[in-house]
Design a protein around this motif. Structure first.
Motif, PDB file in Angstrom:
ATOM      1  N   VAL A  27      68.922 126.195  68.474  1.00  0.00           N
ATOM      2  CA  VAL A  27      68.991 127.870  68.672  1.00  0.00           C
ATOM      3  C   VAL A  27      68.701 128.054  70.002  1.00  0.00           C
ATOM      4  O   VAL A  27      69.038 128.825  70.833  1.00  0.00           O
ATOM      5  CB  VAL A  27      68.550 128.430  67.653  1.00  0.00           C
ATOM      6  CG1 VAL A  27      68.467 129.827  68.256  1.00  0.00           C
ATOM      7  CG2 VAL A  27      69.415 128.374  66.467  1.00  0.00           C
ATOM      8  N   ARG A  28      67.665 127.480  70.206  1.00  0.00           N
ATOM      9  CA  ARG A  28      66.727 127.854  71.763  1.00  0.00           C
ATOM     10  C   ARG A  28      67.658 127.259  73.011  1.00  0.00           C
ATOM     11  O   ARG A  28      67.892 127.788  73.872  1.00  0.00           O
ATOM     12  CB  ARG A  28      65.543 126.987  72.049  1.00  0.00           C
ATOM     13  CG  ARG A  28      64.457 127.420  71.116  1.00  0.00           C
ATOM     14  CD  ARG A  28      63.046 126.660  71.258  1.00  0.00           C
ATOM     15  NE  ARG A  28      61.863 127.189  70.629  1.00  0.00           N
ATOM     16  CZ  ARG A  28      61.135 126.467  69.886  1.00  0.00           C
ATOM     17  NH1 ARG A  28      61.060 125.207  70.017  1.00  0.00           N
ATOM     18  NH2 ARG A  28      60.038 127.044  69.265  1.00  0.00           N
ATOM     19  N   ARG A  29      68.234 126.065  72.759  1.00  0.00           N
ATOM     20  CA  ARG A  29      69.283 125.833  73.865  1.00  0.00           C
ATOM     21  C   ARG A  29      70.576 126.299  73.911  1.00  0.00           C
ATOM     22  O   ARG A  29      71.077 126.696  75.184  1.00  0.00           O
ATOM     23  CB  ARG A  29      69.598 124.039  73.634  1.00  0.00           C
ATOM     24  CG  ARG A  29      68.632 123.294  73.999  1.00  0.00           C
ATOM     25  CD  ARG A  29      68.822 121.744  73.750  1.00  0.00           C
ATOM     26  NE  ARG A  29      67.676 120.573  74.276  1.00  0.00           N
ATOM     27  CZ  ARG A  29      66.295 120.947  73.987  1.00  0.00           C
ATOM     28  NH1 ARG A  29      65.933 121.846  73.196  1.00  0.00           N
ATOM     29  NH2 ARG A  29      65.599 119.931  74.514  1.00  0.00           N
ATOM     30  N   LEU A  30      70.893 126.717  73.000  1.00  0.00           N
ATOM     31  CA  LEU A  30      72.203 127.684  72.872  1.00  0.00           C
ATOM     32  C   LEU A  30      72.065 128.821  73.455  1.00  0.00           C
ATOM     33  O   LEU A  30      72.948 129.523  73.849  1.00  0.00           O
ATOM     34  CB  LEU A  30      72.738 127.760  71.274  1.00  0.00           C
ATOM     35  CG  LEU A  30      73.460 126.554  70.877  1.00  0.00           C
ATOM     36  CD1 LEU A  30      73.628 126.667  69.590  1.00  0.00           C
ATOM     37  CD2 LEU A  30      74.692 125.937  71.534  1.00  0.00           C
ATOM     38  N   ILE A  31      70.919 129.527  73.286  1.00  0.00           N
ATOM     39  CA  ILE A  31      70.542 130.999  73.966  1.00  0.00           C
ATOM     40  C   ILE A  31      70.083 130.532  75.267  1.00  0.00           C
ATOM     41  O   ILE A  31      70.849 131.480  75.986  1.00  0.00           O
ATOM     42  CB  ILE A  31      69.172 131.559  73.223  1.00  0.00           C
ATOM     43  CG1 ILE A  31      69.260 131.747  71.734  1.00  0.00           C
ATOM     44  CG2 ILE A  31      68.482 132.639  74.137  1.00  0.00           C
ATOM     45  CD1 ILE A  31      68.199 132.376  71.182  1.00  0.00           C
ATOM     46  N   ALA A  32      69.425 129.719  75.870  1.00  0.00           N
ATOM     47  CA  ALA A  32      69.338 129.374  77.068  1.00  0.00           C
ATOM     48  C   ALA A  32      70.576 129.197  77.862  1.00  0.00           C
ATOM     49  O   ALA A  32      70.860 129.427  79.105  1.00  0.00           O
ATOM     50  CB  ALA A  32      68.577 128.000  77.327  1.00  0.00           C
ATOM     51  N   ALA A  33      71.628 128.429  77.263  1.00  0.00           N
ATOM     52  CA  ALA A  33      73.022 128.425  77.822  1.00  0.00           C
ATOM     53  C   ALA A  33      73.966 129.517  77.744  1.00  0.00           C
ATOM     54  O   ALA A  33      74.857 129.229  78.238  1.00  0.00           O
ATOM     55  CB  ALA A  33      73.638 126.726  77.195  1.00  0.00           C
ATOM     56  N   THR A  34      73.380 130.522  77.181  1.00  0.00           N
ATOM     57  CA  THR A  34      74.176 131.589  76.778  1.00  0.00           C
ATOM     58  C   THR A  34      75.275 131.417  76.055  1.00  0.00           C
ATOM     59  O   THR A  34      76.362 132.418  75.979  1.00  0.00           O
ATOM     60  CB  THR A  34      74.431 132.518  78.261  1.00  0.00           C
ATOM     61  OG1 THR A  34      75.533 131.740  78.896  1.00  0.00           O
ATOM     62  CG2 THR A  34      73.252 132.792  79.145  1.00  0.00           C
ATOM     63  N   VAL A  35      75.419 130.502  75.049  1.00  0.00           N
ATOM     64  CA  VAL A  35      76.355 130.215  74.343  1.00  0.00           C
ATOM     65  C   VAL A  35      76.183 131.505  73.143  1.00  0.00           C
ATOM     66  O   VAL A  35      76.942 132.147  72.731  1.00  0.00           O
ATOM     67  CB  VAL A  35      76.210 128.910  73.351  1.00  0.00           C
ATOM     68  CG1 VAL A  35      77.114 128.827  72.284  1.00  0.00           C
ATOM     69  CG2 VAL A  35      76.778 127.786  74.718  1.00  0.00           C
ATOM     70  N   LEU A  36      74.807 131.615  72.751  1.00  0.00           N
ATOM     71  CA  LEU A  36      74.383 132.579  71.979  1.00  0.00           C
ATOM     72  C   LEU A  36      73.897 133.776  72.941  1.00  0.00           C
ATOM     73  O   LEU A  36      72.992 133.589  73.590  1.00  0.00           O
ATOM     74  CB  LEU A  36      73.422 132.200  70.876  1.00  0.00           C
ATOM     75  CG  LEU A  36      73.642 131.224  70.004  1.00  0.00           C
ATOM     76  CD1 LEU A  36      72.666 130.809  69.012  1.00  0.00           C
ATOM     77  CD2 LEU A  36      74.622 131.910  69.099  1.00  0.00           C
ATOM     78  N   LYS A  37      74.408 135.009  72.477  1.00  0.00           N
ATOM     79  CA  LYS A  37      73.964 136.117  73.423  1.00  0.00           C
ATOM     80  C   LYS A  37      73.106 137.273  72.493  1.00  0.00           C
ATOM     81  O   LYS A  37      73.270 137.127  71.251  1.00  0.00           O
ATOM     82  CB  LYS A  37      75.088 136.642  74.017  1.00  0.00           C
ATOM     83  CG  LYS A  37      75.792 135.903  75.015  1.00  0.00           C
ATOM     84  CD  LYS A  37      76.973 136.464  75.531  1.00  0.00           C
ATOM     85  CE  LYS A  37      77.965 135.340  76.636  1.00  0.00           C
ATOM     86  NZ  LYS A  37      78.342 134.055  75.839  1.00  0.00           N
ATOM     87  N   PRO A  38      72.428 138.037  73.197  1.00  0.00           N
ATOM     88  CA  PRO A  38      71.745 139.043  72.136  1.00  0.00           C
ATOM     89  C   PRO A  38      72.752 139.600  71.367  1.00  0.00           C
ATOM     90  O   PRO A  38      73.685 140.279  71.687  1.00  0.00           O
ATOM     91  CB  PRO A  38      71.197 140.108  73.212  1.00  0.00           C
ATOM     92  CG  PRO A  38      71.104 139.104  74.664  1.00  0.00           C
ATOM     93  CD  PRO A  38      72.120 138.201  74.518  1.00  0.00           C
ATOM     94  N   GLY A  39      72.296 139.828  70.059  1.00  0.00           N
ATOM     95  CA  GLY A  39      73.142 140.503  68.877  1.00  0.00           C
ATOM     96  C   GLY A  39      74.189 139.617  68.354  1.00  0.00           C
ATOM     97  O   GLY A  39      74.663 140.125  67.528  1.00  0.00           O
ATOM     98  N   ASP A  40      74.222 138.526  68.796  1.00  0.00           N
ATOM     99  CA  ASP A  40      75.120 137.755  68.009  1.00  0.00           C
ATOM    100  C   ASP A  40      74.681 137.216  66.752  1.00  0.00           C
ATOM    101  O   ASP A  40      73.539 137.228  66.422  1.00  0.00           O
ATOM    102  CB  ASP A  40      75.424 136.104  68.828  1.00  0.00           C
ATOM    103  CG  ASP A  40      76.505 136.304  70.055  1.00  0.00           C
ATOM    104  OD1 ASP A  40      76.845 137.515  70.266  1.00  0.00           O
ATOM    105  OD2 ASP A  40      76.495 135.394  70.695  1.00  0.00           O
ATOM    106  N   VAL A  41      75.538 137.112  65.808  1.00  0.00           N
ATOM    107  CA  VAL A  41      75.115 137.040  64.470  1.00  0.00           C
ATOM    108  C   VAL A  41      75.162 135.475  64.064  1.00  0.00           C
ATOM    109  O   VAL A  41      76.242 134.865  64.374  1.00  0.00           O
ATOM    110  CB  VAL A  41      76.291 137.752  63.297  1.00  0.00           C
ATOM    111  CG1 VAL A  41      75.843 137.443  62.120  1.00  0.00           C
ATOM    112  CG2 VAL A  41      76.269 139.122  63.744  1.00  0.00           C
ATOM    113  N   LEU A  42      74.123 134.910  63.731  1.00  0.00           N
ATOM    114  CA  LEU A  42      74.150 133.575  63.164  1.00  0.00           C
ATOM    115  C   LEU A  42      74.682 133.449  61.886  1.00  0.00           C
ATOM    116  O   LEU A  42      74.950 134.339  60.951  1.00  0.00           O
ATOM    117  CB  LEU A  42      72.847 132.810  63.270  1.00  0.00           C
ATOM    118  CG  LEU A  42      72.288 132.307  64.541  1.00  0.00           C
ATOM    119  CD1 LEU A  42      72.299 133.496  65.608  1.00  0.00           C
ATOM    120  CD2 LEU A  42      71.106 131.954  64.169  1.00  0.00           C
TER     121      LEU A  42
END
Length: 128
Positions: A27-42
């Motif tokens: 999750v940390r890496r996906l956030i850093a790579a902007t694959v996961l963005k603010p408000g995205d649902v896991l």
């Protein structure tokens, strides 16, 4: 707001890292790579557990730890969302702890800055 599926995650069964830690790092890496963005649902705990064939408590532990850390936030009726504040950080925050440990070890070995930086540049060059 994007909703992600459990196929977002993978686990390395032979790894010495516990599964919950693997999920957190992903999750940390996906956030850093902007694959996961603010408000995205896991994906839900249940979906991740079924997809990865792991105990739901393992996934729940990872999600709870990420919520405590501020990576995720809980939204009633929606699930776990990528938090606004942590999602804005760049990838440099991922490598900082490793570099801090390396710097501490270099100090313990009484290496001068120039020697350490030259070695790091050499290592970076080798990985190209």
């Amino acid at each position: 707001m994007t909703t992600h599926t459990a196929s977002l995650f993978t686990i390395a069964t032979g790894s010495s890292d516990p599964i919950y830690r693997q999920l957190i790092e992903q999750v940390r890496r996906l956030i850093a790579a902007t694959v996961l963005k603010p408000g995205d649902v896991l994906p839900s705990v249940r979906d991740v557990a079924v997809t990865l064939a792991v105990n739901p408590m393992t996934v729940s532990k990872a999600y709870n730890m990420m919520e405590t850390e501020g990576l995720l936030s809980r939204a009633r009726g929606v699930g776990m969302l990528v938090a606004e504040s942590k999602a804005l950080q760049g990838p440099d925050h991922l490598i900082r702890p490793t570099l801090e440990r390396a710097a501490a070890e270099a100090r313990q070995l009484e290496l001068d800055d120039e020697t350490v930086l030259n070695l790091f540049k050499k290592i970076l060059g080798e990985s190209k």
